[in-house]
Write a protein that holds these residues in place. Structure first.
Motif, PDB file in Angstrom:
ATOM      1  N   ALA A  89       0.858  -1.191   0.000  1.00  0.00           N
ATOM      2  CA  ALA A  89       0.000   0.000   0.000  1.00  0.00           C
ATOM      3  C   ALA A  89       0.888   1.233   0.000  1.00  0.00           C
ATOM      4  O   ALA A  89       1.822   1.332   0.796  1.00  0.00           O
ATOM      5  CB  ALA A  89      -0.923   0.009   1.208  1.00  0.00           C
ATOM      6  N   ARG A  97      -7.320  -0.157  -5.810  1.00  0.00           N
ATOM      7  CA  ARG A  97      -6.794  -1.485  -5.468  1.00  0.00           C
ATOM      8  C   ARG A  97      -6.461  -2.193  -6.772  1.00  0.00           C
ATOM      9  O   ARG A  97      -7.228  -2.129  -7.743  1.00  0.00           O
ATOM     10  CB  ARG A  97      -7.826  -2.274  -4.673  1.00  0.00           C
ATOM     11  CG  ARG A  97      -7.402  -3.676  -4.239  1.00  0.00           C
ATOM     12  CD  ARG A  97      -8.548  -4.371  -3.529  1.00  0.00           C
ATOM     13  NE  ARG A  97      -8.176  -5.663  -2.996  1.00  0.00           N
ATOM     14  CZ  ARG A  97      -8.129  -6.792  -3.688  1.00  0.00           C
ATOM     15  NH1 ARG A  97      -8.448  -6.783  -4.989  1.00  0.00           N
ATOM     16  NH2 ARG A  97      -7.789  -7.931  -3.115  1.00  0.00           N
ATOM     17  N   TRP A 123      -2.269  -1.135  -3.358  1.00  0.00           N
ATOM     18  CA  TRP A 123      -3.243  -0.089  -3.059  1.00  0.00           C
ATOM     19  C   TRP A 123      -2.574   1.268  -3.234  1.00  0.00           C
ATOM     20  O   TRP A 123      -1.387   1.426  -2.966  1.00  0.00           O
ATOM     21  CB  TRP A 123      -3.722  -0.208  -1.610  1.00  0.00           C
ATOM     22  CG  TRP A 123      -4.549  -1.414  -1.305  1.00  0.00           C
ATOM     23  CD1 TRP A 123      -4.118  -2.704  -1.187  1.00  0.00           C
ATOM     24  CD2 TRP A 123      -5.957  -1.430  -1.050  1.00  0.00           C
ATOM     25  NE1 TRP A 123      -5.163  -3.531  -0.888  1.00  0.00           N
ATOM     26  CE2 TRP A 123      -6.315  -2.770  -0.792  1.00  0.00           C
ATOM     27  CE3 TRP A 123      -6.955  -0.455  -1.024  1.00  0.00           C
ATOM     28  CZ2 TRP A 123      -7.616  -3.156  -0.506  1.00  0.00           C
ATOM     29  CZ3 TRP A 123      -8.250  -0.828  -0.724  1.00  0.00           C
ATOM     30  CH2 TRP A 123      -8.574  -2.163  -0.470  1.00  0.00           C
ATOM     31  N   ILE A 172      -7.166  -3.549   4.371  1.00  0.00           N
ATOM     32  CA  ILE A 172      -5.928  -3.931   3.678  1.00  0.00           C
ATOM     33  C   ILE A 172      -5.186  -5.020   4.444  1.00  0.00           C
ATOM     34  O   ILE A 172      -4.777  -6.033   3.874  1.00  0.00           O
ATOM     35  CB  ILE A 172      -5.025  -2.688   3.478  1.00  0.00           C
ATOM     36  CG1 ILE A 172      -5.662  -1.728   2.467  1.00  0.00           C
ATOM     37  CG2 ILE A 172      -3.636  -3.091   3.010  1.00  0.00           C
ATOM     38  CD1 ILE A 172      -5.003  -0.359   2.421  1.00  0.00           C
TER      39      ILE A 172
END
Length: 671
Positions: free
Chosen positions: A482, A568, A577, A595
Motif C-alpha cells: 500500500a 486497489r 493499493w 488492507i
C-alpha cells in the motif's frame, strides 16, 4: 567480533553526574541506587573540562574515585567520551572550530555541541581525550560499555563555515568523481548553476531565492556522514584499547529530529540506543513511544537500549508538564515491550544549577519523599522481575517503509504542498495499526521483505531504482503493498520521474496521474465508494486515471469530482493499493483494517479498547505486554499455563487482570 553488554537482565539507571555535587553526596547516591535497583549508569558525558583542564594535561583522579565507587557497589559504568562539550580553553585556542550558521554568523561557546563537525582541531582534540580515556580505563572492571559522545547533531548538525565547505567538496568528489556527473545530478543547467571548478561549490548558505534541491539533499547526506565519521573515529580508538567492550551512542529517532540517517549509523555500533522524550502537546504520546520503539528495534535488528527519557517534566519545551500518575511506569515498560533491554533516565540526581536544573530526574529536588522516587524504586523491582525478557525479539508481519533521504527530500522548499511532513504522514498510518494491536517493523526501501505479508509506504517521495524494484517485486511475488500519495515522484537525485505520477510505482499500482491538486489548509474533499458516507480527504488530491486498478473510493466534490481517490490493483501474485489523498483518521483506519485483513495480518491479541498488546518472542516462551491507557483496567484472555511476571501469579483461569492505568506482563510457554 560480537560485543555484547555484560549487564544481567534489563539494565536500569541513568546519567550520573557526581562531579556536580560535593563528594560526601556520592555515598548517599550509591545507597539510593542500590535501593532503586540501579544496575548501570552513564558517567563522564560532559566532563571534558574537568578531565583535561588544559591541553594535554589530564586529571583522572575524580573519575578514578567514581568508577571505584561504582565497582564497589556492583553498578556497571557506561563510560562516555566527553566530546559533546569541548571546554572553553579549546575554543580560545581554536576559535575557527566554532560553528557558523546558514546566515554566516559564527556562534559562541557557552553551551554544548558548539563545534564544527569538520574542524580538524576539534577532531584532533576529541580523539586525544578519547585515547587518554581508553588507555586509562580499558581494563577497569566497572566499565561495561563505551558511550561515544552524546546525541550527535542535536545542536550542530550543520555548519556552513569555509572548513565545512572544503569537507563538503571532498565528500562530493568521492560521491561523483567528476564535475560532469555532479552537474548532471544537480541539474545545474537550471538558473545558470553550472560548476566549472570544485572550489566554486559552497554549502547551501542563505541566498536570495530557493537553493538547488539536490544540492540541499546532498548537503544533508554529507552532514550526517561527517558526524558519523567522528563517531566511528572515536569508536575505533576505543576498540583498539578494549576490543571486547561494546560501544554505543544515543540516537534521537523522534522529537522531530531528522538530521542523521540512522540506517547508516546503526550497523557501526555494537549496541543501538535511543533518547526519547514526550511532547507536552501530544495528547496520545503513548503512540509516539510505540512508533519510536518499533523504529529502534528495526534499526537495531533486535533488542536495543533506552539511554535517556524523563521521570517527569523536561526543561526545553514551551510548557514542561509533569507526568500523570502511573505514566512513568507505563512509559518505561512500553519501551521494554517494544524491545528495550535497558531503561535509563536523564538524569540520576536533579541538578541544582545549570541549564537543565528544571529537568526531572530519578532523584528529584524533593529527594526520596516524593512520588517520583517511589515510582523509580517500584520500576527497578519491575525490571528485575522481567529479567528473563532480555534478548527476546519482535514478531511483525507488517513493515512500514522509513527512509531519511525521502524525508529530507519531501521537506525541501518548493513542494506542491508545503505542509507535507514525513513523520506526520507515517504516524497517520501507524496509529490505526497500533490501535488494532498489529505488530510493525520499519524497513529501508531496499530491505529483505520476505518475512512480511504487508508493506506500507505512507510516503516515499524519493526512491531510487533499487528500492522501487524491491518494493514492486515484493507485491509481484504475492505480498500486499500500500502506497501513499506523492510517492515514487523523484529518483535519488531529486529528478522528477517523467511519464506521470506516482512515478516509480505507476505500473505496480495500476494508476497514472497527470496533475496534482494539493489542498489548502482546512480544505477537505468528500469521498464516496467503499468508505463511510462522511469520509473526507485533506492535504492532497490528484487527477488519477486507472490503468488496471479498480476504484475503491472517488472524490465527491471539487475539480476532481468522480475521479479515483483510492484504488486497489492485482499485480502479479499480489495486491497493491494507492491512496491519492490523506483520508480522515476514521476512513484511513477502516481502509488499513481492510488492507491488513485481506493480507492475512491479525492482531497480536484481541483486547478491550484502550489495552495495548505487544509481544516479544523468546526461545521457549512468548512475553505478552498489556498496557492500560483507559484508567479502567481489564481482563484479558491468556494461556492457562501463563504466569504474570510482575506479580508472579499464575493465570490458572486462563485470564490476567490488567490494573487500572497499569501494566501486566505475561509469560506464555510455547510447546
Amino acid at each position: 567480533m560480537k560485543r555484547v553488554l555484560n549487564v544481567p537482565g534489563i539494565a536500569y539507571g541513568g546519567d550520573y553526574n557526581p562531579e556536580q555535587w560535593p563528594e560526601e553526596v556520592w555515598a548517599e547516591d550509591m545507597r539510593l541506587m542500590r535501593e532503586a535497583g540501579v544496575t548501570m549508569v552513564s558517567v563522564g558525558i560532559f566532563s571534558w573540562a574537568l578531565l583535561e583542564p588544559a591541553e594535554g594535561e589530564y586529571d583522572f583522579s575524580r573519575m578514578d574515585r567514581i568508577l571505584a565507587l561504582l565497582q564497589e557497589n556492583g553498578i556497571a559504568a557506561d563510560l562516555a567520551t566527553p566530546t559533546a562539550a569541548p571546554p572553553a580553553w579549546f575554543f580560545r585556542a581554536h576559535p575557527e572550530a566554532l560553528p557558523v550558521d546558514r546566515d554566516g554568523r559564527r556562534l559562541s561557546y557557552g553551551s554544548r555541541q558548539t563545534f564544527c563537525p569538520s574542524s580538524p582541531a576539534y577532531r584532533r582534540a576529541a580523539l586525544r581525550i578519547t585515547r587518554a580515556l581508553a588507555d586509562r580505563y580499558a581494563d577497569h572492571p566497572a566499565v561495561a560499555m563505551w558511550h561515544v559522545h552524546n546525541e550527535y547533531g542535536c545542536h550542530n548538525a550543520e555548519c556552513y563555515c569555509d572548513t565545512s565547505a572544503a569537507a563538503f567538496r571532498v565528500w562530493l568528489r568521492n560521491r561523483y568523481e567528476d564535475l560532469a556527473a555532479l552537474n548532471h545530478a544537480w541539474g545545474t543547467t537550471f538558473w545558470s548553476q553550472w560548476y566549472y571548478d570544485w572550489d566554486e561549490i559552497l554549502p547551501p548558505r542563505a541566498t536570495g531565492a530557493v537553493p538547488n534541491p539536490t544540492h540541499q539533499l546532498d548537503w544533508r547526506r554529507f552532514c550526517s556522514d561527517e558526524l558519523l565519521s567522528l563517531c566511528t573515529a572515536e569508536r575505533d580508538v576505543l576498540r583498539e584499547a578494549a576490543p571486547s567492550i561494546p560501544a554505543t551512542t544515543n540516537f534521537m529517532v523522534m522529537q522531530n529530529f531528522d538530521a542523521l540517517d540512522y540506517w547508516r549509523w546503526a550497523p557501526e555500533l555494537d549496541v543501538v540506543s535511543n533518547d526519547h522524550y514526550l511532547m507536552s502537546t501530544d495528547p496520545e504520546s503513548e503512540i509516539d513511544i510505540a512508533l519510536s520503539g518499533d523504529l529502534m528495534r528495526s534499526l537495531a535488528g533486535g533488542p536495543w537500549l533506552l539511554m535517556e527519557h524523563s521521570t517527569g517534566a523536561v526543561n526545553w519545551q514551551p510548557v514542561n508538564r509533569a507526568k500523570r500518575p502511573g505514566e512513568l511506569r507505563r512509559n518505561a515498560l512500553a519501551h521494554v515491550a517494544r524491545g528495550a533491554d535497558g531503561i535509563a533516565y536523564f538524569q540520576w540526581r536533579a541538578a541544582k544549577a545549570g541549564a537543565e536544573q528544571w529537568h526531572s530526574a530519578m532523584l528529584p529536588h524533593t529527594g526520596t519523599d516524593s512520588q517520583i522516587w517511589q515510582d523509580v524504586v517500584r520500576l527497578g523491582a519491575d525490571l528485575q522481575a522481567l529479567s528473563e525478557v532480555r534478548g527476546s525479539t519482535g514478531t511483525a508481519e507488517v513493515a512500514i517503509v522509513w527512509d531519511w533521504n525521502a524525508r529530507w527530500a519531501l521537506e525541501l522548499p518548493s513542494q506542491p504542498n508545503g505542509e507535507l511532513r514525513f513523520q506526520d504522514l507515517v504516524r497517520d498510518w501507524y496509529e490505526p495499526l497500533w490501535r488494532a494491536g498489529i505488530a510493525v517493523d520499519f524497513v529501508r526501501p531496499d530491505a529483505d521483505l520476505s518475512s512480511y505479508r504487508l508493506v506500507l509506504a505512507p510516503n516515499l517521495y524519493l526512491v531510487d531504482d533499487t528500492g522501487a524494484a524491491n518494493l514492486t517485486a515484493f507485491a509481484r511475488r504475492g505480498g500486499t503493498l500500500a502506497v501513499g500519495f506523492h510517492s515514487g515522484a523523484v529518483d535519488e537525485n531529486c529528478h522528477v520521474r517523467l511519464g506521470g505520477y506516482p512515478g516509480a510505482f505507476r505500473e505496480a499500482l495500476g494508476v497514472r496521474s497527470d496533475e496534482l491538486f494539493p489542498l489548502l489548509p482546512e480544505e477537505t474533499v468528500g469521498l464516496t465508494g467503499e468508505v463511510a458516507p462522511d469520509a473526507t480527504g485533506t492535504l492532497w488530491s490528484e487527477r488519477v486515471r486507472t490503468e488496471g486498478a479498480q476504484v475503491v473510493a472517488s472524490y465527491t466534490d471539487g475539480p476532481l469530482t468522480g475521479r479515483p481517490a483510492v484504488t486497489r490493483h492485482t499485480f502479479g501474485e499480489g495486491t497493491t493499493w494507492y491512496l491519492a489523498t490523506r483520508p480522515d483518521p476514521a476512513t484511513l483506519g477502516s481502509l488499513l483494517d481492510r488492507i491488513r485483513s485481506e493480507a492475512g495480518v491479525a492482531p497480536v491479541r484481541t483486547t478491550p479498547d484502550g489495552i495495548e498488546a505487544v509481544l516479544r518472542r523468546g526461545p521457549d516462551a512468548d512475553y505478552l505486554f498489556l498496557i492500560d491507557h483507559t484508567g479502567r483496567g481489564a481482563e484479558v484472555s491468556v494461556s492457562a499455563a501463563a504466569t504474570e511476571l510482575l506479580t508472579g501469579k499464575p493465570a490458572e483461569d486462563g485470564s490476567v487482570t490488567v490494573p487500572a492505568g497499569g501494566v501486566a506482563v505475561v509469560r506464555e510457554p510455547r510447546e
